[in-house]
Write a protein that holds these residues in place. Structure first.
Motif, PDB file in Angstrom:
ATOM      1  N   LEU A   1       0.827  -1.204   0.000  1.00 60.26           N
ATOM      2  CA  LEU A   1       0.000   0.000   0.000  1.00 60.26           C
ATOM      3  C   LEU A   1       0.861   1.253   0.000  1.00 60.26           C
ATOM      4  N   ASP A   2       2.169   1.065  -0.072  1.00 52.78           N
ATOM      5  CA  ASP A   2       3.131   2.162  -0.113  1.00 52.78           C
ATOM      6  C   ASP A   2       3.735   2.190  -1.512  1.00 52.78           C
ATOM      7  N   GLU A   3       3.153   2.987  -2.399  1.00 50.69           N
ATOM      8  CA  GLU A   3       3.585   2.935  -3.789  1.00 50.69           C
ATOM      9  C   GLU A   3       4.965   3.536  -4.012  1.00 50.69           C
ATOM     10  N   THR A   4       5.565   4.131  -2.980  1.00 45.75           N
ATOM     11  CA  THR A   4       6.928   4.635  -3.146  1.00 45.75           C
ATOM     12  C   THR A   4       7.924   3.495  -3.339  1.00 45.75           C
ATOM     13  N   VAL A   5       7.531   2.270  -2.987  1.00 49.21           N
ATOM     14  CA  VAL A   5       8.463   1.148  -3.133  1.00 49.21           C
ATOM     15  C   VAL A   5       8.279   0.391  -4.440  1.00 49.21           C
ATOM     16  N   PHE A   6       7.305   0.764  -5.270  1.00 45.64           N
ATOM     17  CA  PHE A   6       7.095   0.066  -6.543  1.00 45.64           C
ATOM     18  C   PHE A   6       8.385  -0.016  -7.351  1.00 45.64           C
TER      19      PHE A   6
ATOM     20  N   PRO B   1      12.834  -4.025  -8.581  1.00 43.29           N
ATOM     21  CA  PRO B   1      14.168  -4.618  -8.629  1.00 43.29           C
ATOM     22  C   PRO B   1      14.235  -6.023  -8.036  1.00 43.29           C
ATOM     23  N   LEU B   2      13.483  -6.291  -6.967  1.00 45.12           N
ATOM     24  CA  LEU B   2      13.469  -7.641  -6.406  1.00 45.12           C
ATOM     25  C   LEU B   2      12.869  -8.627  -7.404  1.00 45.12           C
ATOM     26  N   ALA B   3      11.742  -8.228  -8.026  1.00 44.11           N
ATOM     27  CA  ALA B   3      11.107  -9.101  -9.018  1.00 44.11           C
ATOM     28  C   ALA B   3      11.952  -9.226 -10.276  1.00 44.11           C
ATOM     29  N   GLY B   4      12.807  -8.239 -10.514  1.00 48.50           N
ATOM     30  CA  GLY B   4      13.661  -8.256 -11.690  1.00 48.50           C
ATOM     31  C   GLY B   4      14.939  -9.054 -11.511  1.00 48.50           C
ATOM     32  N   PHE B   5      15.144  -9.606 -10.320  1.00 46.71           N
ATOM     33  CA  PHE B   5      16.309 -10.469 -10.102  1.00 46.71           C
ATOM     34  C   PHE B   5      15.916 -11.871  -9.636  1.00 46.71           C
ATOM     35  N   TYR B   6      15.117 -11.943  -8.593  1.00 43.59           N
ATOM     36  CA  TYR B   6      14.805 -13.246  -8.002  1.00 43.59           C
ATOM     37  C   TYR B   6      13.752 -13.979  -8.830  1.00 43.59           C
ATOM     38  N   PRO B   7      14.020 -15.212  -9.251  1.00 46.17           N
ATOM     39  CA  PRO B   7      13.019 -15.960 -10.013  1.00 46.17           C
ATOM     40  C   PRO B   7      11.784 -16.309  -9.204  1.00 46.17           C
ATOM     41  N   SER B   8      11.864 -16.179  -7.888  1.00 48.04           N
ATOM     42  CA  SER B   8      10.713 -16.496  -7.036  1.00 48.04           C
ATOM     43  C   SER B   8       9.769 -15.318  -6.849  1.00 48.04           C
ATOM     44  N   VAL B   9      10.238 -14.085  -7.092  1.00 46.87           N
ATOM     45  CA  VAL B   9       9.494 -12.890  -6.684  1.00 46.87           C
ATOM     46  C   VAL B   9       8.690 -12.314  -7.843  1.00 46.87           C
ATOM     47  N   TYR B  10       7.433 -11.964  -7.541  1.00 52.67           N
ATOM     48  CA  TYR B  10       6.543 -11.304  -8.499  1.00 52.67           C
ATOM     49  C   TYR B  10       5.987 -10.037  -7.854  1.00 52.67           C
ATOM     50  N   ALA B  11       5.811  -9.015  -8.664  1.00 52.66           N
ATOM     51  CA  ALA B  11       5.217  -7.770  -8.186  1.00 52.66           C
ATOM     52  C   ALA B  11       3.701  -7.902  -8.209  1.00 52.66           C
ATOM     53  N   GLY B  12       3.099  -7.834  -7.033  1.00 53.68           N
ATOM     54  CA  GLY B  12       1.655  -7.920  -6.954  1.00 53.68           C
ATOM     55  C   GLY B  12       0.990  -6.665  -7.476  1.00 53.68           C
ATOM     56  N   ALA B  13      -0.182  -6.828  -8.064  1.00 51.01           N
ATOM     57  CA  ALA B  13      -0.915  -5.692  -8.629  1.00 51.01           C
ATOM     58  C   ALA B  13      -1.310  -4.699  -7.537  1.00 51.01           C
ATOM     59  N   PRO B  14      -1.543  -3.442  -7.893  1.00 54.59           N
ATOM     60  CA  PRO B  14      -2.059  -2.487  -6.913  1.00 54.59           C
ATOM     61  C   PRO B  14      -3.366  -2.995  -6.312  1.00 54.59           C
ATOM     62  N   TRP B  15      -3.491  -2.896  -5.021  1.00 55.47           N
ATOM     63  CA  TRP B  15      -4.675  -3.442  -4.358  1.00 55.47           C
ATOM     64  C   TRP B  15      -5.146  -2.451  -3.304  1.00 55.47           C
ATOM     65  N   TRP B  16      -6.355  -2.682  -2.846  1.00 56.34           N
ATOM     66  CA  TRP B  16      -6.970  -1.912  -1.766  1.00 56.34           C
ATOM     67  C   TRP B  16      -6.967  -0.420  -2.100  1.00 56.34           C
ATOM     68  N   PHE B  17      -6.250   0.398  -1.368  1.00 57.19           N
ATOM     69  CA  PHE B  17      -6.302   1.838  -1.601  1.00 57.19           C
ATOM     70  C   PHE B  17      -5.653   2.227  -2.934  1.00 57.19           C
ATOM     71  N   LEU B  18      -4.927   1.329  -3.551  1.00 62.70           N
ATOM     72  CA  LEU B  18      -4.235   1.630  -4.803  1.00 62.70           C
ATOM     73  C   LEU B  18      -4.890   1.009  -6.026  1.00 62.70           C
TER      74      LEU B  18
END
Length: 475
Positions: free
Chosen positions: A365-370, A376-393
């Motif tokens: 819910l803190d879009e400053t970290v997108f 960057p985490l999703a762009g390196f780790y094969p396990s990590v995915y960026a979740g879609a904006p949710w709730w207030f976003l």
């Protein structure tokens, strides 16, 4: 049925949310046309499975569209409408209260201008119920009567609407000790073709500082038939319930804590803190350390049983104590906070970030970290995915900002696909339609700027609603 002169027509523009520039809009129209009617995959949400298992008839417009939707009632509360007048918290309404609550919504409808709730509700009224008048004080009774008449028809029961909406997969959110009988009822009913899956939500079983933690451990022991009197038994009981959920169709576990700081305690220290929690003498710092340790344990279990792990931290739950005491949790006063991922997740990702088959979806819910952390985490780790904006976003401008912030670093294929995260069952199609329109617009802009060919944009638009969520959530 009460009739109202259509002095304020409700008409949904076919180009809503698409780009304004004519050339880009034409591209977006073509992309949107390719995805508009594709089946809906909803891998994270909060629709009660009993509604579908029992095919429960909806009782009245307020209980269906207003009382369960915190997006709606929280903004009414901000305008001075008492929550008690809206049926919030599952409190039963008297015979005349639903209409009065609906009138309150109509009287305050201008407060929703520019919000996604306005977009969704207009879509529900027009597309689901065929309403042709804009919601207003003078049209409130007529619209209420139209909805009430419609939901009395079998065609508006939950199962019929699942088919009408084209919902192919629907995930619910479930307590680890739930018997999941409603899911088995749906699974075993050959006449019901959509896939409804449970989601393992263990938050309160991982937080020793919660009141009644020892009682929760008793419940966990009863459900798993594993003695939770020791830390080893506690882990075994959680593993047992995860296996039970997976055997009943679950594909993911869902976690929401104040932060996503992770650490690994040695077994003796974890056992000591767990024992203190059972005796009710755990300190706040010990409880926090244990919860952070248990996030790593949840990741470890995910590498063994294959459940996808979703994290959505950074919410100050139950911000207003008097509302919590009167109406309970999930009643509109959860407020976002800042959150940090890079350093916090490093211990977990050090162990499991490259583990085969491990999927970790990060929501915020803190879009400053997108762009700074999640992409960057999703762009390196094969396990990590960026979740879609949710709730207030999960609003048009925030979704556009998400695409701009994440795509440049992680691309489209390291994201989760759209997540509607809703208790408002009838708004699911409207929410997914909003996402498809916005993604079509974003992709059209890339085509217009000659950064992407249209055939690539078309393939991506389709993948965002089909291939990507299926892959990420292992459907």
């Amino acid at each position: 049925m009460t009739t109202v002169a259509p002095s304020r027509p409700l008409a949904l523009d076919p180009d809503r949310l698409l780009p304004v520039e004519p050339g880009t809009r034409e591209i977006a129209r073509r992309l949107y046309a390719a995805v508009a009617d594709l089946p809906i995959i909803s891998p994270h949400g909060h629709v009660p499975p009993a509604w579908l298992a029992q095919d429960t008839a909806f009782t009245d417009p307020t209980s269906l569209l207003l009382a369960p939707d915190h997006y709606v009632f929280r903004l009414l509360h901000a305008q001075g409408v008492p929550l008690g007048d809206l049926g919030v918290g599952g409190r039963p309404l008297t015979a005349d209260q639903p209409r009065r609550a609906w009138r309150l919504l109509a009287e305050n409808w201008k407060s929703f201008r520019g919000t996604p709730s306005r977009f969704w509700m207009d879509s529900v009224l027009a597309d689901v119920f065929g309403v042709t008048e804009r919601l207003a004080p003078e049209s409130a009774d007529g619209i209420f009567d139209r909805i009430a008449e419609a939901i009395a028809d079998p065609g508006f029961r939950p199962r019929a609407l699942m088919d009408r909406f084209g919902i192919e997969v629907l995930a619910t959110t479930d307590d680890p000790v739930d018997d999941l009988r409603d899911h088995r009822t749906l699974r075993d009913d050959t006449s019901f073709t959509p896939r409804v899956v449970p989601t393992f939500r263990p938050d309160r079983y991982l937080e020793p500082s919660r009141a009644g933690f020892a009682d929760l451990m008793t419940d966990l022991a009863r459900a798993s038939s594993v003695d939770t009197g020791s830390y080893a038994g506690y882990l075994a009981a959680l593993e047992d319930r995860r296996r039970f959920f997976k055997a009943n169709g679950a594909v993911s576990s869902d976690h929401s804590h104040v932060d996503v700081v992770t650490l690994s305690l040695d077994e003796q220290e974890a056992a000591r803190i767990y024992d203190a929690a059972l005796r009710g003498v755990v300190s706040p710092s010990e409880a926090t350390a244990f919860r952070r340790h248990m996030l790593v344990e949840m990741a470890r279990m995910a590498t063994e049983d294959g459940l996808v792990m979703t994290l959505h931290p950074g919410v100050h739950r139950n911000h207003h104590t008097p509302t919590l005491e009167r109406f309970g949790p999930d009643t509109g006063h959860d407020i976002p906070t800042t959150v940090e991922f890079t350093r916090g997740l490093q211990p977990l990702l050090d162990r499991f970030g490259t583990a085969e088959g491990f999927h970790l979806i990060l929501f915020t819910l803190d879009e400053t970290v997108f762009s700074r952390e999640i992409a960057p985490l999703a762009g390196f780790y094969p396990s990590v995915y960026a979740g879609a904006p949710w709730w207030f976003l999960d609003a048009p401008e925030a979704v556009r900002r998400f695409r701009g912030a994440v795509t440049e670093t992680a691309g489209f294929y390291r994201t989760s696909g759209f997540i509607d995260d809703t208790r408002a069952f009838l708004s699911i199609p409207a929410r997914h339609d909003m996402s498809r329109r916005l993604d079509s617009g974003y992709l059209a802009q890339l085509v217009a700027e000659h950064r992407l060919d249209e055939d690539e944009a078309l393939e991506t638009a389709v993948d965002l609603v089909t291939t990507i969520p299926r892959k990420v959530f292992k459907l």
